[in-house]
Write a protein that holds these residues in place. Structure first.
Motif, PDB file in Angstrom:
ATOM      1  N   VAL A  19       0.851  -1.202   0.000  1.00  0.00           N
ATOM      2  CA  VAL A  19       0.000   0.000   0.000  1.00  0.00           C
ATOM      3  C   VAL A  19       0.881   1.245   0.000  1.00  0.00           C
ATOM      4  CG1 VAL A  19      -1.622   1.373   1.375  1.00  0.00           C
ATOM      5  CG2 VAL A  19      -1.987  -1.088   1.111  1.00  0.00           C
ATOM      6  N   ARG A  20       1.871   1.266   0.877  1.00  0.00           N
ATOM      7  CA  ARG A  20       2.757   2.426   0.977  1.00  0.00           C
ATOM      8  C   ARG A  20       3.498   2.674  -0.338  1.00  0.00           C
ATOM      9  NH1 ARG A  20       7.935   4.220   2.322  1.00  0.00           N
ATOM     10  NH2 ARG A  20       7.909   6.055   3.658  1.00  0.00           N
ATOM     11  N   ALA A  21       4.017   1.600  -0.946  1.00  0.00           N
ATOM     12  CA  ALA A  21       4.768   1.746  -2.200  1.00  0.00           C
ATOM     13  C   ALA A  21       3.877   2.319  -3.305  1.00  0.00           C
ATOM     14  CB  ALA A  21       5.348   0.400  -2.624  1.00  0.00           C
ATOM     15  N   ARG A  22       2.662   1.805  -3.429  1.00  0.00           N
ATOM     16  CA  ARG A  22       1.763   2.298  -4.476  1.00  0.00           C
ATOM     17  C   ARG A  22       1.322   3.732  -4.178  1.00  0.00           C
ATOM     18  NH1 ARG A  22       0.508   2.880  -9.595  1.00  0.00           N
ATOM     19  NH2 ARG A  22      -1.729   2.914  -9.987  1.00  0.00           N
ATOM     20  N   ARG A  23       1.065   4.037  -2.906  1.00  0.00           N
ATOM     21  CA  ARG A  23       0.676   5.393  -2.527  1.00  0.00           C
ATOM     22  C   ARG A  23       1.765   6.386  -2.903  1.00  0.00           C
ATOM     23  NH1 ARG A  23       2.052   8.465   1.655  1.00  0.00           N
ATOM     24  NH2 ARG A  23       2.865   6.787   2.971  1.00  0.00           N
ATOM     25  N   THR A  36     -10.428  -5.469   6.021  1.00  0.00           N
ATOM     26  CA  THR A  36     -11.595  -6.251   5.610  1.00  0.00           C
ATOM     27  C   THR A  36     -11.671  -6.278   4.084  1.00  0.00           C
ATOM     28  OG1 THR A  36     -13.009  -4.285   5.583  1.00  0.00           O
ATOM     29  CG2 THR A  36     -12.877  -5.524   7.676  1.00  0.00           C
ATOM     30  N   LEU A  37     -12.473  -7.175   3.549  1.00  0.00           N
ATOM     31  CA  LEU A  37     -12.639  -7.239   2.092  1.00  0.00           C
ATOM     32  C   LEU A  37     -13.206  -5.937   1.524  1.00  0.00           C
ATOM     33  CD1 LEU A  37     -13.836 -10.912   1.578  1.00  0.00           C
ATOM     34  CD2 LEU A  37     -11.637  -9.919   0.955  1.00  0.00           C
ATOM     35  N   PRO A  38     -14.220  -5.317   2.152  1.00  0.00           N
ATOM     36  CA  PRO A  38     -14.695  -4.034   1.606  1.00  0.00           C
ATOM     37  C   PRO A  38     -13.597  -2.964   1.583  1.00  0.00           C
ATOM     38  CG  PRO A  38     -16.339  -4.946   3.082  1.00  0.00           C
ATOM     39  CD  PRO A  38     -15.094  -5.784   3.230  1.00  0.00           C
ATOM     40  N   LEU A  39     -12.745  -2.943   2.608  1.00  0.00           N
ATOM     41  CA  LEU A  39     -11.654  -1.969   2.622  1.00  0.00           C
ATOM     42  C   LEU A  39     -10.633  -2.292   1.534  1.00  0.00           C
ATOM     43  CD1 LEU A  39     -10.302   0.517   3.703  1.00  0.00           C
ATOM     44  CD2 LEU A  39      -9.316  -0.874   5.540  1.00  0.00           C
ATOM     45  N   LEU A  40     -10.365  -3.560   1.290  1.00  0.00           N
ATOM     46  CA  LEU A  40      -9.460  -3.933   0.196  1.00  0.00           C
ATOM     47  C   LEU A  40      -9.986  -3.387  -1.126  1.00  0.00           C
ATOM     48  CD1 LEU A  40      -8.641  -7.664   1.049  1.00  0.00           C
ATOM     49  CD2 LEU A  40      -7.103  -5.695   1.248  1.00  0.00           C
ATOM     50  N   GLU A  41     -11.283  -3.509  -1.343  1.00  0.00           N
ATOM     51  CA  GLU A  41     -11.899  -2.990  -2.575  1.00  0.00           C
ATOM     52  C   GLU A  41     -11.747  -1.479  -2.666  1.00  0.00           C
ATOM     53  OE1 GLU A  41     -15.453  -6.186  -3.494  1.00  0.00           O
ATOM     54  OE2 GLU A  41     -15.893  -4.497  -2.164  1.00  0.00           O
ATOM     55  N   ARG A  42     -11.990  -0.780  -1.561  1.00  0.00           N
ATOM     56  CA  ARG A  42     -11.882   0.683  -1.576  1.00  0.00           C
ATOM     57  C   ARG A  42     -10.444   1.138  -1.791  1.00  0.00           C
ATOM     58  NH1 ARG A  42     -15.089   0.214   3.163  1.00  0.00           N
ATOM     59  NH2 ARG A  42     -13.471   1.240   4.401  1.00  0.00           N
ATOM     60  N   LEU A  43      -9.490   0.442  -1.184  1.00  0.00           N
ATOM     61  CA  LEU A  43      -8.076   0.798  -1.381  1.00  0.00           C
ATOM     62  C   LEU A  43      -7.660   0.575  -2.831  1.00  0.00           C
ATOM     63  CD1 LEU A  43      -6.506  -0.583   1.892  1.00  0.00           C
ATOM     64  CD2 LEU A  43      -6.424   1.794   1.123  1.00  0.00           C
ATOM     65  N   ALA A  44      -8.053  -0.554  -3.403  1.00  0.00           N
ATOM     66  CA  ALA A  44      -7.706  -0.827  -4.804  1.00  0.00           C
ATOM     67  C   ALA A  44      -8.286   0.249  -5.717  1.00  0.00           C
ATOM     68  CB  ALA A  44      -8.203  -2.217  -5.211  1.00  0.00           C
ATOM     69  N   ALA A  45      -9.530   0.645  -5.471  1.00  0.00           N
ATOM     70  CA  ALA A  45     -10.160   1.686  -6.288  1.00  0.00           C
ATOM     71  C   ALA A  45      -9.445   3.024  -6.098  1.00  0.00           C
ATOM     72  CB  ALA A  45     -11.640   1.819  -5.933  1.00  0.00           C
ATOM     73  N   ALA A  46      -9.141   3.380  -4.848  1.00  0.00           N
ATOM     74  CA  ALA A  46      -8.473   4.656  -4.568  1.00  0.00           C
ATOM     75  C   ALA A  46      -7.080   4.703  -5.183  1.00  0.00           C
ATOM     76  CB  ALA A  46      -8.400   4.894  -3.062  1.00  0.00           C
ATOM     77  N   LEU A  47      -6.438   3.534  -5.294  1.00  0.00           N
ATOM     78  CA  LEU A  47      -5.091   3.452  -5.868  1.00  0.00           C
ATOM     79  C   LEU A  47      -5.125   3.137  -7.365  1.00  0.00           C
ATOM     80  CD1 LEU A  47      -3.372   1.537  -2.927  1.00  0.00           C
ATOM     81  CD2 LEU A  47      -2.990   3.926  -3.590  1.00  0.00           C
ATOM     82  N   SER A  48      -6.314   3.145  -7.961  1.00  0.00           N
ATOM     83  CA  SER A  48      -6.500   2.852  -9.393  1.00  0.00           C
ATOM     84  C   SER A  48      -5.746   1.590  -9.801  1.00  0.00           C
ATOM     85  CB  SER A  48      -6.022   4.032 -10.244  1.00  0.00           C
ATOM     86  OG  SER A  48      -6.714   5.201  -9.909  1.00  0.00           O
ATOM     87  N   SER A  49      -5.950   0.536  -9.021  1.00  0.00           N
ATOM     88  CA  SER A  49      -5.155  -0.672  -9.202  1.00  0.00           C
ATOM     89  C   SER A  49      -5.980  -1.937  -9.038  1.00  0.00           C
ATOM     90  CB  SER A  49      -4.040  -0.731  -8.148  1.00  0.00           C
ATOM     91  OG  SER A  49      -3.206   0.379  -8.228  1.00  0.00           O
ATOM     92  N   ASN A  50      -5.494  -2.991  -9.688  1.00  0.00           N
ATOM     93  CA  ASN A  50      -5.936  -4.335  -9.366  1.00  0.00           C
ATOM     94  C   ASN A  50      -5.075  -4.790  -8.196  1.00  0.00           C
ATOM     95  OD1 ASN A  50      -7.838  -4.745 -11.500  1.00  0.00           O
ATOM     96  ND2 ASN A  50      -6.128  -5.005 -12.897  1.00  0.00           N
ATOM     97  N   LEU A  51      -5.692  -5.441  -7.236  1.00  0.00           N
ATOM     98  CA  LEU A  51      -4.967  -5.936  -6.064  1.00  0.00           C
ATOM     99  C   LEU A  51      -4.805  -7.437  -6.194  1.00  0.00           C
ATOM    100  CD1 LEU A  51      -3.791  -5.814  -3.203  1.00  0.00           C
ATOM    101  CD2 LEU A  51      -6.141  -5.792  -2.337  1.00  0.00           C
ATOM    102  N   LEU A  52      -3.555  -7.891  -6.185  1.00  0.00           N
ATOM    103  CA  LEU A  52      -3.251  -9.314  -6.292  1.00  0.00           C
ATOM    104  C   LEU A  52      -2.565  -9.767  -5.010  1.00  0.00           C
ATOM    105  CD1 LEU A  52      -1.710  -9.064  -9.857  1.00  0.00           C
ATOM    106  CD2 LEU A  52      -4.067  -9.649  -9.280  1.00  0.00           C
ATOM    107  N   GLU A  60       4.148   5.928  -5.123  1.00  0.00           N
ATOM    108  CA  GLU A  60       4.274   5.927  -6.587  1.00  0.00           C
ATOM    109  C   GLU A  60       3.294   6.919  -7.212  1.00  0.00           C
ATOM    110  OE1 GLU A  60       3.119   2.703 -10.012  1.00  0.00           O
ATOM    111  OE2 GLU A  60       4.208   1.944  -8.268  1.00  0.00           O
ATOM    112  N   LEU A  61       2.106   7.021  -6.629  1.00  0.00           N
ATOM    113  CA  LEU A  61       1.082   7.932  -7.137  1.00  0.00           C
ATOM    114  C   LEU A  61       1.235   9.352  -6.589  1.00  0.00           C
ATOM    115  CD1 LEU A  61      -2.039   5.597  -6.929  1.00  0.00           C
ATOM    116  CD2 LEU A  61      -0.795   6.294  -8.990  1.00  0.00           C
ATOM    117  N   GLY A  62       2.140   9.530  -5.631  1.00  0.00           N
ATOM    118  CA  GLY A  62       2.345  10.849  -5.037  1.00  0.00           C
ATOM    119  C   GLY A  62       1.261  11.248  -4.051  1.00  0.00           C
ATOM    120  N   PHE A  63       0.562  10.269  -3.495  1.00  0.00           N
ATOM    121  CA  PHE A  63      -0.507  10.539  -2.536  1.00  0.00           C
ATOM    122  C   PHE A  63       0.062  10.672  -1.136  1.00  0.00           C
ATOM    123  CE2 PHE A  63      -4.330   8.229  -4.728  1.00  0.00           C
ATOM    124  CZ  PHE A  63      -4.168   9.007  -5.859  1.00  0.00           C
TER     125      PHE A  63
END
Length: 88
Positions: free
Chosen positions: A18-22, A54-70, A24-27
């Motif tokens: 999460v930190r690395a992607r954040r 939680t799974l809902p938070l995983l979805e929100r983080l992936a969306a906020a980071l414009s990413s697929n989460l693997l 990378e996006l300059g957030f």
């Protein structure tokens, strides 16, 4: 305390990803937290590997980071987390 120890196997690699992607996006933590519907303090704890979302938070983080989460896990304790930019 025991929950934090159990979370460490997943929490640390997830938080680092999460930190690395954040970054990378300059957030900032505040911006990502707002976009993911969580507090900056909760995001900070997550990035430090304390806790598992939680799974809902995983979805929100992936969306906020414009990413697929693997996330891949092995039976021997190996955990690999990657945020991949969504192709346009």
């Amino acid at each position: 305390m025991a929950a934090e120890r159990r979370a460490g196997g997943v929490g640390r690699p997830f938080g680092a990803a999460v930190r690395a992607r954040r970054l990378e996006l300059g957030f900032t933590q505040e911006r990502l937290a707002n976009e993911a519907g969580m507090t900056q303090g909760a995001l900070s704890r997550m990035e430090c590997g304390r806790g598992v979302p939680t799974l809902p938070l995983l979805e929100r983080l992936a969306a906020a980071l414009s990413s697929n989460l693997l996330i891949s896990m092995s039976p021997h304790g190996g955990v690999h987390v990657v945020f991949k930019e969504v192709p346009r």
